[in-house]
Write an enzyme that holds these catalytic residues in place. Sequence first.
Site, short mmCIF file in Angstrom:
data_model
loop_
_atom_site.label_atom_id
_atom_site.label_comp_id
_atom_site.label_asym_id
_atom_site.label_seq_id
_atom_site.Cartn_x
_atom_site.Cartn_y
_atom_site.Cartn_z
N ARG A 140 11.48 -2.33 11.22
CA ARG A 140 10.54 -1.87 12.25
C ARG A 140 10.31 -2.99 13.26
O ARG A 140 10.21 -4.15 12.88
CB ARG A 140 9.20 -1.50 11.60
N LYS A 153 0.83 -1.21 0.00
CA LYS A 153 0.00 0.00 0.00
C LYS A 153 0.86 1.27 0.00
O LYS A 153 0.64 2.18 -0.78
CB LYS A 153 -0.91 0.04 1.25
N ARG A 207 11.52 -5.89 4.78
CA ARG A 207 11.22 -4.45 4.64
C ARG A 207 12.20 -3.63 5.47
O ARG A 207 12.51 -3.98 6.61
CB ARG A 207 9.80 -4.16 5.10
N ARG A 240 -0.65 -9.08 13.40
CA ARG A 240 -1.19 -8.03 12.51
C ARG A 240 -2.03 -8.66 11.41
O ARG A 240 -3.04 -8.09 11.00
CB ARG A 240 -0.05 -7.21 11.93
N ARG A 249 -9.32 1.24 8.64
CA ARG A 249 -8.92 -0.13 8.93
C ARG A 249 -10.01 -0.88 9.68
O ARG A 249 -9.83 -2.06 10.01
CB ARG A 249 -7.66 -0.12 9.80
P1 ADP Z 1 2.25 -1.81 3.19
O1 ADP Z 1 2.27 -0.31 3.18
O2 ADP Z 1 1.03 -2.39 2.55
O3 ADP Z 1 2.49 -2.37 4.55
P2 ADP Z 1 4.83 -1.63 1.78
O4 ADP Z 1 4.53 -0.75 0.60
O5 ADP Z 1 5.59 -1.02 2.88
O6 ADP Z 1 3.46 -2.31 2.30
O7 ADP Z 1 5.59 -2.94 1.24
C1 ADP Z 1 5.97 -3.97 2.13
C2 ADP Z 1 7.35 -4.50 1.72
O8 ADP Z 1 7.24 -5.22 0.49
C3 ADP Z 1 8.39 -3.41 1.47
O9 ADP Z 1 9.65 -3.92 1.87
C4 ADP Z 1 8.34 -3.18 -0.03
O10 ADP Z 1 9.58 -2.70 -0.54
C5 ADP Z 1 8.00 -4.57 -0.55
N1 ADP Z 1 7.12 -4.56 -1.74
C6 ADP Z 1 6.11 -3.69 -2.04
N2 ADP Z 1 5.52 -4.02 -3.21
C7 ADP Z 1 6.14 -5.14 -3.65
C8 ADP Z 1 5.98 -5.98 -4.82
N3 ADP Z 1 5.04 -5.73 -5.76
N4 ADP Z 1 6.80 -7.05 -4.94
C9 ADP Z 1 7.76 -7.31 -3.99
N5 ADP Z 1 7.95 -6.57 -2.88
C10 ADP Z 1 7.17 -5.49 -2.71
P1 ADP Z 2 1.49 -1.45 7.33
O1 ADP Z 2 1.67 -0.44 6.24
O2 ADP Z 2 2.60 -2.43 7.35
O3 ADP Z 2 0.16 -2.12 7.34
P2 ADP Z 2 1.13 0.83 8.98
O4 ADP Z 2 2.33 1.69 8.97
O5 ADP Z 2 -0.02 1.22 8.13
O6 ADP Z 2 1.59 -0.65 8.68
O7 ADP Z 2 0.58 0.69 10.46
C1 ADP Z 2 1.41 0.32 11.54
C2 ADP Z 2 0.58 0.21 12.79
O8 ADP Z 2 -0.02 1.49 13.10
C3 ADP Z 2 -0.62 -0.75 12.70
O9 ADP Z 2 -0.23 -2.10 12.99
C4 ADP Z 2 -1.54 -0.17 13.79
O10 ADP Z 2 -1.11 -0.53 15.09
C5 ADP Z 2 -1.32 1.33 13.63
N1 ADP Z 2 -2.30 1.92 12.69
C6 ADP Z 2 -2.03 2.49 11.48
N2 ADP Z 2 -3.16 2.92 10.90
C7 ADP Z 2 -4.19 2.62 11.75
C8 ADP Z 2 -5.60 2.79 11.72
N3 ADP Z 2 -6.23 3.36 10.67
N4 ADP Z 2 -6.32 2.35 12.78
C9 ADP Z 2 -5.72 1.78 13.84
N5 ADP Z 2 -4.40 1.58 13.92
C10 ADP Z 2 -3.63 1.99 12.90
#
Ligand code: ADP
Ligand code: ADP
Length: 214
Positions: free
Chosen positions: A160, A13, A127, A171, A88
């Site tokens: 992280r 995302k 990541r 999660r 979420r």
């Molecule tokens: P989210 O915001 O949904 O948690 P991220 O954008 O941070 O996800 O991506 C999670 C991890 O996967 C990061 O290390 C990112 O560089 C990697 N990643 C994102 N998109 C892809 C993809 N299409 N293929 C492989 N790895 C990816």
């Molecule tokens: P990822 O991109 O890997 O899903 P985020 O950076 O979006 O992780 O979120 C990290 C953490 O921050 C989540 O596991 C949750 O604890 C908190 N968080 C983020 N967005 C929300 C939300 N909309 N509602 C509740 N908790 C949130």
Amino acid sequence: MKIIMLGAPGAGKGTQAKMIADKCGIPHISTGDIFRANIKNGTELGAKAKEYMDKGLLVPDELTCGLVVDRIQAEDCKDGYILDGFPRTIPQAEALEEALNKIGQRVDFAINIDVPDENIISRMSGRRACTSCGATYHVVFNPPKKEGICDDCGAELVLRDDDKPETVKNRLRVYHDQTQPLIDFYSARDVLRTVDGTQSMEKVFDDILKVLGA
Ligand code: ADP
Ligand code: ADP
Ligand code: ZN
């Protein structure tokens, strides 16, 4: 254009939201980044949020909805925005809908990046996140030019705490229980678009641009 990014933790995302924001010239609003910035700055909100984040739980809606509803009313949001990591939960989606209804607006697209659970653990353990600007990398799939250093701002990259496998499992559970129901919520409003998130980052981005007609 008002866009929501849906998908499991690690689905991509943030990666895609940043690219869309650059391409469309609209702000990328990540609740995770907002909470992490609060933790870094030692705010009261940060201290409260951290208790939940460290356990892989969601920060309560009472602490989350108001801050997003305020943020989307800022001047830079007048031509649209991308919400990454919000909503979420169903109550969060309802709070957003209510705030938009009041001003005669609605979400244009909810982009669901579909990645099966099997792929998520390796995505998360590889990541690396920038401690300053929020950019993310992957040790295998998207390495920075210089190991451990952010290409964009030169700050340090870290794994992280909540990306460690024990927390990722929680999660994922929380995602299936509380966030996945949003797929039906937005499908019922005819704005859900699902893309295959197991493809390369570039291919996923292409698919999203097609959806947006951009
Ligand atoms: P989210 O915001 O949904 O948690 P991220 O954008 O941070 O996800 O991506 C999670 C991890 O996967 C990061 O290390 C990112 O560089 C990697 N990643 C994102 N998109 C892809 C993809 N299409 N293929 C492989 N790895 C990816
Ligand atoms: P990822 O991109 O890997 O899903 P985020 O950076 O979006 O992780 O979120 C990290 C953490 O921050 C989540 O596991 C949750 O604890 C908190 N968080 C983020 N967005 C929300 C939300 N909309 N509602 C509740 N908790 C949130
Ligand atoms: Zn950076």
